[in-house]
Scaffold this active site. Structure first.
Site, short mmCIF file in Angstrom:
data_model
loop_
_atom_site.label_atom_id
_atom_site.label_comp_id
_atom_site.label_asym_id
_atom_site.label_seq_id
_atom_site.Cartn_x
_atom_site.Cartn_y
_atom_site.Cartn_z
CG ASP A 1 -1.75 -1.23 1.39
OD1 ASP A 1 -1.24 -2.31 1.12
OD2 ASP A 1 -2.91 -1.11 1.81
CG HIS B 1 -8.82 2.97 2.08
ND1 HIS B 1 -9.56 3.90 2.76
CD2 HIS B 1 -8.12 2.29 3.01
CE1 HIS B 1 -9.28 3.81 4.06
NE2 HIS B 1 -8.42 2.84 4.24
CG HIS C 1 -6.62 -5.03 0.92
ND1 HIS C 1 -5.42 -4.38 0.81
CD2 HIS C 1 -7.41 -4.19 1.63
CE1 HIS C 1 -5.48 -3.21 1.41
NE2 HIS C 1 -6.68 -3.07 1.93
CG HIS D 1 -6.23 -4.06 5.35
ND1 HIS D 1 -6.86 -2.89 5.00
CD2 HIS D 1 -6.74 -4.38 6.57
CE1 HIS D 1 -7.73 -2.55 5.94
NE2 HIS D 1 -7.66 -3.42 6.91
CD GLU E 1 -6.25 0.02 0.78
OE1 GLU E 1 -7.41 -0.27 0.48
OE2 GLU E 1 -5.80 -0.10 1.93
CG ASN E 2 -3.98 3.30 1.91
OD1 ASN E 2 -3.48 2.18 1.97
ND2 ASN E 2 -5.16 3.58 2.40
CG HIS F 1 -0.81 0.21 5.82
ND1 HIS F 1 -0.97 1.56 5.65
CD2 HIS F 1 -1.68 -0.37 4.95
CE1 HIS F 1 -1.91 1.80 4.74
NE2 HIS F 1 -2.34 0.64 4.31
FE LIG Z 1 -3.98 0.28 2.94
FE LIG Z 2 -6.85 -1.48 3.32
#
Ligand SMILES: [Fe+2]
Ligand SMILES: [Fe+2]
Ligand SMILES: [Fe+2]
Ligand SMILES: [Fe+2]
Ligand SMILES: [Fe+2]
Ligand SMILES: [Fe+2]
Ligand SMILES: [Fe+2]
Ligand SMILES: [Fe+2]
Lengths: 265, 265, 265, 265
Positions: A8, A68, A152, A177, A39-40, A179
């Site tokens: 991510d 996200h 994820h 997910h 996604e981030n 992180h």
């Molecule tokens: Fe994420």
């Molecule tokens: Fe996530």
């Protein structure tokens, strides 16, 4: 076939670092194919078409997402034409976009899949174990041997169970997910590379990429607050996986984990 | 002061391996003090007084636990006399046992704390950020400099936030509960060693120590089933932390991660 | 002493209806004291100082809230001066506002409390069973006999357990948050009136006050969408409780449940 | 066609009361068809084939369940032959039993469906909105007009959304699981009778049928304990729904709610 996967990408710090260093990482490690979870990447919340295009231009082949995915409104309609950005495949029929793409490369066809776990995840999605299995069977019938899954998910149990569920059927199951990179990279008995979480590409001094003060305040007070993306040196996390083009089996997996120094940024 | 911490010991395989190898690990690494999380040591569910005594005899100094602490009924009353077994300190007043112990060693006093996260955890406990901070202040007033916290939590964000919350106030914050070791060992700016999860001591081919088939069946079918502890070679996971006796600050942290081969067991 | 309590006021439809009909309801039922839950009165999300003032002007004595208390940013600082708006009392020390107020009336002192459940609620708060009990003991020591608790919780088990926990110690425990009135109004053995949920004051054709289409779409698709406050005739839900001023015990509880016809609005 | 539905039968008190009073209730109210939710009838946990048979003998036509369906191990295989006991229909393919049954009565065919919500429910099941709709379409194609759904769910929003989702397509959507009867019985615009929760058939002085002391202890202490079924007078809760045999539309819905006095038991 050597694949680079980066976890991510969080906010501007993560995004800029990936854009700046991707080419050199690819060269240094003789990467054939690059997948990143984006996604981030837009201020910590979702991804925009522009950011995706910047990543593609620098050499990313496929972008995966997660819970996200819908944070930036303009993405939903972009997904139907830009099939290189994936959303989790276990949405009900009719959701924008796709959770699987097959790409032809000089070293053969490779499929990238994106699915989302259900335990402790915000959205109630359909059973990823059944839907991913079904998708993988279709890919096998099409003759696709190299298959990479970004799963994820929140809990270690769901990701590890998915790895075993697919062992011998796909080339790699890499989690995202949380992180935080896990230290359990390994090749399972039947040839699937597995890593419970790839970790993120984001600010080192942070809580999952967000400012330390804001998150600590939240846990201490139970009061709402804003969680800005943190600043400072970035760590890039992911994995490098070697896949045998003939069999689709993984022959090697190594974690990628590099703290960029301030002067590099 | 060099501390060995081993993560959640799972069932007979984990327990036997720890009992068999502990002495040699302690010698090889010149360990001064040993802490293990024992919450899954009794068939995967809780810990019995007998198992705890076996661990103490082999050289364990303190046993931490977590959400499984009450799984074996006989433990609750044992906790009031055997203060070397900790339960999470953030239970309401009146719970059996304690969440903190101070032990005098040849190299000085060391406090071990055990607390439990709240996000996605079964029990609703009190705010660990506030209660751990209060406990740490008391320890400082008593002149205790070396403080080790096993923070038992599900999400990476809660554990990492706790690490920063205590940075400079305790020697180490090591997470447990996910049973998967993370690759983010580091010393924070103010001298606290941190690792989001230590990982477990349990069967390598398993889902968190449980049989692969049973867990995969559960995720595929959503039906209930039994989750026996898995068999086969064991991996021992944890961390080794060096603490300066004068300042209480960590000077080094390394992950401990060793797959025992079949012939060793 | 006869108390009127109205459940979560949702958006403009709920707000306007309460403002329009409150005086006549008070007269018709000879109400001495009026409490409303206002946590959704500002477009469904929180409450503003202006809305609160409008309600006070029409004859509301105390406004309770719940998990939506902080949705409107300007409220937090308003809470410290306007003590007639309550937030859940089981926040950690230092949160803005208060969870309890004692008001002198011609028929004696009455305390209104607001607390929040923990099961399946977004924020992790402190133990409401212990904190409410403590608050009630203080009120008893101050000689306050009439005590009304709005317990804002998701599960029926937590609210009912709270009712029994306080039976004989407070005058009434009325639940809010699910927006659906329950049919279990009763006076417990020791004199506490109880109702698991008061229901809401909001649009009849809706899902908890929100537009039917948007919520059904969400459940069908798992995709994000906006949830506008619904339109159309409003139902007012709550309870009327009679309390003996001498003993503080409840002598009667009736559900209040009235569908306003279109021509009334 | 007049249907009697009784909510979750809890333990021996609930079971004995239903068995004793069912015939007289059926007569008094001219009931044509009787459905009960039996998921807690065996000591609070699940249902056994014997209990089911006792209920069928006394005049129950169909038994629905919910998240507790598998609590008694012997039930799973019994479900494949005894099709009058339903489990939620939104399990993945391959689960024992069925979630729908069509029964021929003197007044025409009636289908009974059982589905489970997903928000805050223990098991991760498939999308009930899509699967129930699909099942209902099949029933329409078979010419079945009278359709009754027991929707077993935790949150009011999911049950109410389901009611609107099926409005005009089924005769009734009645919720179960919270064990507390709601006061929102109504017929929606297109002819579907709706009630968010039917309530339970179990001991009046209890928390969802369990002993008050045990549940309050749990909430106060966060410690594990046993939750025995409570004793004392029983309340029977449910609903009576009139359906037009021609159109399948509901013409009337009334809550059933009767506290049995001690001398009756
Ligand atoms: Fe994420
Ligand atoms: Fe996530
Ligand atoms: Fe554990
Ligand atoms: Fe645990
Ligand atoms: Fe509300
Ligand atoms: Fe609420
Ligand atoms: Fe039930
Ligand atoms: Fe249930």
């Amino acid at each position: 076939m050597r694949i680079l996967f980066l976890g991510d990408i969080v906010g501007e710090p993560g995004r800029k670092s990936v854009l700046k260093f991707l080419k050199s990482i690819q060269q240094e490690h003789s990467i054939d194919f690059t997948i990143v979870n984006g996604e981030n990447s837009a201020g910590g919340r979702g991804i925009t078409p522009k950011i995706a295009n910047d990543l593609f231009k620098e050499g990313v082949d496929v972008i995966t997402t997660g819970d996200h995915v819908w944070d930036q409104k303009e993405l939903a309609e972009h997904l139907d034409t830009e099939t290189r950005i994936l959303r989790p495949l276990n949405y009900p029929a009719g959701a924008p976009g796709h959770g699987c793409i097959v790409i032809s490369t000089p070293k053969g066809q490779i499929a990238v899949l994106n699915a989302q776990g259900r335990t402790f995840m915000g959205q109630a999605l359909e059973n990823p174990f059944l839907l991913v299995e079904e998708q993988v069977q279709q890919l096998h019938q099409q003759g696709v041997k190299m298959i990479f899954l970004d799963f994820h998910a929140e809990t270690t149990s769901e990701t590890i169970a998915m790895s075993y569920h697919l062992d011998g059927k796909v080339s790699a199951v890499i989690g995202t997910h949380t992180h935080v990179q896990t230290a359990d990279e390994r090749i399972l008995l039947n040839g699937t590379a597995a890593l419970t979480d790839a970790g993120m590409c984001g600010p080192e001094t942070s809580v999952l990429g967000r400012s330390v003060e804001s998150i600590v305040y939240r846990f201490k007070s139970s009061l709402p607050t804003r969680f800005p993306v943190a600043k400072g040196p970035v760590r890039l996390c992911g994995a490098i996986v070697d896949i045998c083009e003939e069999s689709g089996k993984a022959t090697k997996i190594e974690r990628y984990n590099r703290l960029l120094e301030a002067r590099e940024m």
